[in-house]
Design a protein around this motif. Structure first.
Motif: not given
Length: 585
Positions: A257-263, A180-186, A229-230, A265-270
């Motif tokens: 069922h939580f969105p994968k990293d690619a989805e 989880m920490s790695a995911r949030a950091t990325k 949740w994020l 990343e796209q949401a954060v970029k948006a």
């Protein structure tokens, strides 16, 4: 499961997540004997309920690719509900319901060790406090009612409910904190590519563990109560000093069922791109001006709008009893008293269905097996052919409705629970493609000699702009004649007669309420699903509230005849003298 030692005391340690129910059931049985004095109706519990969430939580916050805070916690917090009197009249519903002025001997929170004696002691002291507070509260309530004119129709204070026994066997999942920490950091590192941003951050949170619920009516429940949740936020400042803020909220009932990293990343970029674009966009209105024009909400923004305008009004709060002359902070539903009236076009329906788990292969966040009052939820047809037919009910009866439909999901104050939406489906029987609605928008502007209409793609909901701006919105809503504010648009465009779109900033709605829904002219064939975590705070303020009620709203795009906008009234701050450091270096 119902093992009972001969001496009534289990002198051994109980183990596993299944066994927290043992001391709960034993203490509930003992508490049935509570009484004061001669044990009259006001001095004897007629209803007791224990709720225990055995929750493990982990939250990690990160900024610009670095972890700034991690929080890991395991807690067991019992919620004790004691009612004296009877179903028709009890200790709830007074402004001081639950308050107790006597001596207290509360212990620490529920033990994390599975020690039977310690668990019983915590429940015993908490029940003692709840019982004495209930006896005090019903006396205050009776005294207050003797001093005020009582309403013509007397409503019961509680309704009976079906007895349910459902004890799911559960295992406590292990939280992978490193992942989880790695995911949030990325995800937070994405903002390093946007030097225009003054502040940004990502927070990833996970709550896992079972919930236990038992009551003296015989209901016994154990069920999973997980949510992940994020949230992400970004802030920048325009050249004129206007602060530009936006946020993102993604919710699911489990990590699977939580969105994968690619989805993600796209949401954060948006999110970053939205803030960057608004920094250079023109202001939508001059100070003090208001603009009225036709408006098209694209499906995602329409779902955000309906989550507020419909979601906040399909529950009916009850005004608590108070002393004469004392002001009560109370906001009624705008739908109250409108059953059988048209509230939407006759080609629109609304259904809230907490029993659905997915839609078109995508998980729905609003599913739950039981509400916080131990009631199994049911689908509710709220609006049929534009006519209001029903509300979301808890076990607090309302006018014309005497039983719950299983929608108690949030705390409500005064000893009550509050209803909340789950999976809200906005359905339209007459639709056309979204580009056809845009063409209609342009034609309406031409017919009315309007220089432009508006296209809304996203709202600031859940509200990410902070408490100060929220207070400003609340004040603006009151002056504009609305009971509740509606979150402002974060992506709003002027649409000109030639079809050109121009992004603008600094606008908020004026006077939008349920009455505005009658101005819906058309709906799109395309729909969008909006998932969020309702926390009971105004505009679902990110980071606010207490209990969590994940929800999904599915809606088409909506074309409105006209909506009024005004410029935000926030004071402009001077831009910083020194630019931020180059975060790319």
């Amino acid at each position: 499961f119902f093992f009972q030692a001969e001496d009534g005391i289990r002198d051994k340690l109980v183990t596993g997540v299944q066994t927290c129910a043992l001391p709960i059931l034993d203490e509930l049985e003992r508490s049935r004997q509570l009484r004061v004095g001669n044990g009259g109706a006001d001095e004897t519990p007629y209803f007791i309920a224990y709720t225990l969430g055995d929750q493990q939580t982990y939250s990690v916050a990160a900024t610009l690719g670095a972890v700034t805070l991690t929080t890991a916690n395991h807690q067991r917090v019992p919620i004790i509900e004691v009612r004296v009197g009877g179903y028709d009249f009890d200790n709830t519903g007074h402004i001081f319901s639950g308050a107790y002025t006597g001596s207290r001997f509360d212990t620490e929170p529920w033990p994390l060790d599975n020690n039977y004696k310690n668990m019983r002691e915590v429940l015993w002291l908490a029940t003692d406090h709840g019982f004495k507070a209930a006896v005090e509260s019903i006396a205050r309530k009776r005294a207050a009612l003797n001093s005020v004119v009582q309403p013509g129709e007397k409503l019961a204070d509680y309704s009976k409910s079906e007895t349910i026994v459902s004890l799911a066997k559960l295992t406590q999942p292990k939280i992978d904190e490193a992942a989880m920490s790695a995911r949030a950091t990325k995800l937070s590192a994405i903002f390093t590519g946007y030097p225009e941003l003054l502040a940004s951050g990502v927070e990833l949170s996970l709550n896992v563990g079972p919930t236990y619920y038992v009551n003296t009516e015989g209901t016994q429940l154990r069920y999973p109560d997980d949510v992940v949740w994020l949230t992400a936020r970004a802030e920048a400042q325009a050249a004129d000093g206007m602060l530009i803020r936006d946020g993102l909220s993604v919710a699911s009932l489990d990590l699977e069922h939580f969105p994968k990293d690619a989805e993600l990343e796209q949401a954060v970029k948006a999110l970053a791109e939205r803030v960057k674009a608004r920094v250079n966009a023109p202001v939508g209105a001059a100070p003090g001006d208001s603009i009225t024009a036709p408006v098209l909400f694209e499906p995602y923004a329409a779902a955000q709008l309906m989550a507020q305008v419909i979601g906040d009004n399909v529950r009916i709060p009850r005004r608590p009893v108070s002393e004469p002359g004392r002001q009560v902070n109370f906001t009624p539903s705008e739908f109250e008293g409108r059953i059988g009236n048209r509230v939407l076009p006759d080609w629109m329906d609304i259904v809230d269905d907490p029993t659905q788990t997915e839609r078109q292969g995508k998980p729905l966040a609003g599913f739950y097996p039981y509400d916080i009052e131990g009631v199994k939820p049911r689908p509710v047809s709220l609006v049929e052919k534009g006519t209001l037919k029903n509300f979301l009910w808890t076990r607090l009866p309302g006018k014309g409705w005497k039983e719950s439909n299983g929608h108690a999901r949030l705390g409500g104050g005064y000893g009550w629970r509050s209803a909340a939406i789950s999976n809200l489906f906005i359905n339209a029987s007459q639709t056309e493609p979204l580009n056809g609605l845009k063409a209609k928008l342009i034609q309406m502007c031409n017919d009315r000699s309007k220089p432009y209409g508006f296209l809304v793609r996203r709202l600031d909901y859940p509200f990410a702009s902070g408490g100060g701006e929220l207070q400003s919105l609340l004040a603006s809503a009151r002056t504009g004649g609305s009971a509740r504010p509606v979150s402002p648009p974060t992506l709003i465009y002027r649409v000109y007669p030639d079809g050109r779109e121009e992004l603008v900033r600094g606008l908020r709605f004026r006077g939008v309420s349920i009455r505005s829904l009658r101005d819906i002219l058309a709906a799109s064939a395309e729909t969008a699903q909006f998932d969020f975590v309702n926390n009971g705070a105004p505009l679902a303020l990110l980071g606010g509230g207490g209990l969590l009620a994940p929800a999904s709203v599915i809606a088409p795009g909506l074309l409105f005849d006209e909506i009024e906008f005004e410029r935000s009234q926030d004071q402009l701050q001077k831009p910083p003298i020194v630019p931020p450091p180059n975060v790319k270096s």
